[in-house]
Each structure stands twice: as structure tokens, then as C-alpha cells.
Design a protein around this motif. Structure first.
Motif, short mmCIF file in Angstrom:
data_model
loop_
_atom_site.label_atom_id
_atom_site.label_comp_id
_atom_site.label_asym_id
_atom_site.label_seq_id
_atom_site.Cartn_x
_atom_site.Cartn_y
_atom_site.Cartn_z
N LYS A 215 -46.67 8.81 -19.15
CA LYS A 215 -47.63 9.27 -19.87
C LYS A 215 -48.85 8.88 -19.21
O LYS A 215 -50.06 9.47 -19.31
CB LYS A 215 -47.64 8.68 -21.44
N ILE A 216 -49.14 7.74 -18.81
CA ILE A 216 -50.36 7.15 -18.02
C ILE A 216 -50.45 7.25 -16.70
O ILE A 216 -51.53 6.86 -16.12
CB ILE A 216 -50.83 5.82 -18.53
N GLU A 217 -49.27 7.61 -15.87
CA GLU A 217 -49.12 7.50 -14.32
C GLU A 217 -50.18 8.81 -14.14
O GLU A 217 -49.92 9.99 -14.42
CB GLU A 217 -47.72 7.74 -13.96
N ILE A 218 -50.83 8.46 -12.90
CA ILE A 218 -51.65 9.86 -12.27
C ILE A 218 -50.96 10.36 -11.22
O ILE A 218 -51.49 11.52 -10.82
CB ILE A 218 -53.09 9.38 -12.28
N ARG A 223 -44.67 10.62 -11.31
CA ARG A 223 -44.24 10.98 -12.63
C ARG A 223 -43.07 11.80 -12.81
O ARG A 223 -42.07 11.55 -13.44
CB ARG A 223 -45.38 11.86 -13.17
N LYS A 224 -42.90 12.60 -11.72
CA LYS A 224 -41.79 13.16 -11.57
C LYS A 224 -40.41 12.39 -11.46
O LYS A 224 -39.45 12.68 -12.32
CB LYS A 224 -41.70 14.34 -10.37
N GLU A 225 -40.68 11.25 -10.73
CA GLU A 225 -39.52 10.54 -10.63
C GLU A 225 -39.17 9.78 -11.90
O GLU A 225 -38.07 9.38 -12.33
CB GLU A 225 -39.95 9.29 -9.67
N LEU A 226 -40.28 9.25 -12.70
CA LEU A 226 -39.95 8.58 -14.03
C LEU A 226 -39.34 9.70 -15.06
O LEU A 226 -38.39 9.16 -15.75
CB LEU A 226 -41.51 8.26 -14.69
N TYR A 227 -39.74 10.82 -14.87
CA TYR A 227 -39.16 11.86 -15.86
C TYR A 227 -37.81 12.12 -15.48
O TYR A 227 -36.95 12.32 -16.43
CB TYR A 227 -40.06 13.20 -15.93
N GLU A 228 -37.51 12.32 -14.33
CA GLU A 228 -36.26 12.59 -13.94
C GLU A 228 -35.16 11.43 -14.21
O GLU A 228 -34.07 11.48 -14.80
CB GLU A 228 -35.95 12.58 -12.11
N GLU A 229 -35.58 10.17 -14.10
CA GLU A 229 -34.78 8.97 -14.56
C GLU A 229 -34.52 9.03 -15.95
O GLU A 229 -33.32 8.85 -16.44
CB GLU A 229 -35.49 7.74 -14.22
N ALA A 230 -35.70 9.40 -16.87
CA ALA A 230 -35.48 9.50 -18.10
C ALA A 230 -34.57 10.48 -18.67
O ALA A 230 -33.66 10.28 -19.55
CB ALA A 230 -36.79 9.75 -18.83
#
Length: 276
Positions: A215-218, A223-230
Motif C-alpha cells: 500500500k505504501i511502496e512506490i 509492489r507487483k512482487e508483494l501482491y504476487e506473494e499475497a
């Protein structure tokens, strides 16, 4: 009304009417993949839906492609993630649970429900919703689950699911921003339980952490990597039966030009003109 020329554009074409428009020389069918997600949510606070083996059994027991073929007349794709391919942050590293009745029965036995159980699915009134619930009811019967279909008015549906008084429910979520934050944070972050969107009442601390960071990553790639893991974690936890991402269909007279069909129905009429 389209066929008689009474109206120029119809923005909510059902799958059963699409062929009529295609075969009418005076009309045109405009389609676009939506960025909405249709699913069966499971209230993971309630037993036995709090057992991931039961949730996975339910996933394996349902033929999602058959639902796409029947309910959408094939006009959509089986979902492979809780967000649609057109949404920023979507990953192709997750996949849906295959239709495998034997695997479903094995998981039911492993979870201690070899003889099944009774539960219910909440839907709001509408032919497609009722038909979907009845199809699911038939599939779950094959693994011993007696599924009661509860049809309610829309206001009651939202009230019941907000307060967590449901078992399963038929849901959909449109990611109007086109960004994974809107699709994943509202539906799966523990702080969003109930009315904010998380009507599965799902909670996973690691998923919360990933969604908070994203949410706060620019940096877009981070961000894509974080959402992929989620997404990988959410799909493995199976709080939903991922059903489909539908295509949107708009019908119009042949002389209508320039209509911008939007993937969550925020269609752009500012560019529309009539070709004489």
C-alpha cells in the motif's frame, strides 16, 4: 428495445441475448474483458469452513468451467486469482483448483467429514445467482455436503454478510481503480472484515503484512512482487471458490461509433457519435 430501434445503446446485455445481437445486421455487440471477480466466499470463522481441508474440498468439488459455460454462455474465463488479469499486480503464478471429486472426497475424509455436513449459501435474488447456487448445490452433494440455498433481497444480503451470520455466499468484486490494493486489501486484510469487504472474515498475518507494505511502496515492480506473494498465500488458504472473470457486453445500433467500453462498466459516452 434495441431490436425495435427504440434505444441506441444497451449497457447490460445478458449472455443469452448476445447471439441475437450478433445475428442482427442492424446491431453491434461491443465486448471487453472485465476486471471484476466472481466467487463463492466462505465464512472462515464458522466450523467446518474454518478447516482449510474442507475449503479445498469444496474447491475441488466444483467444475468452474461448467459454470462459465452455463451461466455466462462461455463469455468469460475461469478465474485463476482473486484479482483479474487486467488489474495491476495480477500474477499468473496462481491457478484455480481443478475439478477433482476424488481429491475432494479424500480431503473431506482427512478433515473428519467423510459423511459430509449441512451448510448454506446466501445469494440475492436473480436468475443467474439462483442458477449458480443450484449448480454448486448439485456438485457439493457429490461429496456429501447438503447445501441449502438461501435467497434474500439485496439489503438483507449485505446486512447478513457484514455481520458474519452466513456460511457460504455468492459474491463479486469490481476493481474500479485497476490496482490490486482495491481488490486485495478490502477483501482479504483482517482490518477489513465485514462491511469493508472482507466478508470471508479471513485473516492471515503474513498476507496483512504484504498488503500493508504494498500500500505504501512506490516502486511498481516491488509492489507487483508483494501482491504476487499475497495472492499465492490467499489461493493456498482457499477462503473462496474462484469462479470467473466475465466479459462485459454492450449492445448498440450499427450507427453508434466511439463508445468506450470500460472494464468495470464506467463506460465513456463523451466520445460517442452517430454515423449518418
Amino acid at each position: 428495445s434495441l431490436e425495435t430501434g427504440e434505444i441506441d445503446i444497451a449497457i447490460a446485455i445478458s449472455s443469452v441475448d448476445e447471439e441475437n445481437i450478433k445475428n442482427n445486421p442492424k446491431l453491434q455487440l461491443l465486448t471487453k474483458p472485465s476486471i471484476s471477480y466472481s466467487y463463492i466466499g466462505m465464512n472462515v470463522q464458522k466450523s467446518p469452513l474454518n478447516d482449510v481441508r474442507v475449503r479445498k474440498a469444496i474447491n475441488y468439488a466444483i467444475d468452474k468451467q461448467a459454470i462459465v459455460d452455463v451461466i455466462l454462455n462461455g463469455n468469460g474465463k475461469v478465474a485463476t486469482s482473486p484479482i483479474a488479469p487486467g488489474v495491476f499486480g495480477f500474477t499468473d503464478k496462481t491457478k484455480n483448483y481443478e475439478y477433482n471429486v476424488e481429491k475432494a472426497k479424500e480431503l473431506m475424509k482427512e478433515a473428519g467429514y467423510e459423511n459430509g455436513f449441512t451448510t448454506s449459501i446466501l445469494v440475492f435474488s436473480g436468475e443467474a445467482n439462483t442458477q449458480t447456487a443450484e449448480i454448486v448445490q448439485a456438485y457439493l452433494r457429490e461429496i456429501g455436503i447438503a447445501l441449502k440455498v438461501e435467497i434474500v433481497e439485496t439489503s438483507a444480503y449485505w446486512d447478513i454478510t457484514e455481520k458474519g451470520r452466513h456460511d457460504l455466499f455468492l459474491g463479486s468484486w469490481g476493481v474500479v481503480t485497476g490496482d490490486a490494493d482495491y481488490g486485495l486489501y478490502a477483501m482479504y486484510h483482517s482490518s477489513a472484515k465485514g462491511g469493508a469487504g472482507n466478508r470471508d472474515f479471513y485473516e492471515n498475518k503474513k498476507v496483512d503484512e504484504l498488503l500493508d507494505k504494498a500500500k505504501i511502496e512506490i516502486n511498481p515492480e516491488t509492489r507487483k512482487e508483494l501482491y504476487e506473494e499475497a495472492q499465492i498465500l490467499i489461493v493456498d488458504d482457499a477462503p473462496d471458490v474462484m469462479l470467473y472473470n466475465r466479459n462485459l457486453s454492450v449492445g448498440a445500433q450499427k450507427y453508434i461509433k466511439g463508445l468506450g467500453v470500460h472494464p468495470v462498466t464506467l463506460h465513456n459516452f463523451a466520445t460517442v457519435y452517430v454515423e449518418e
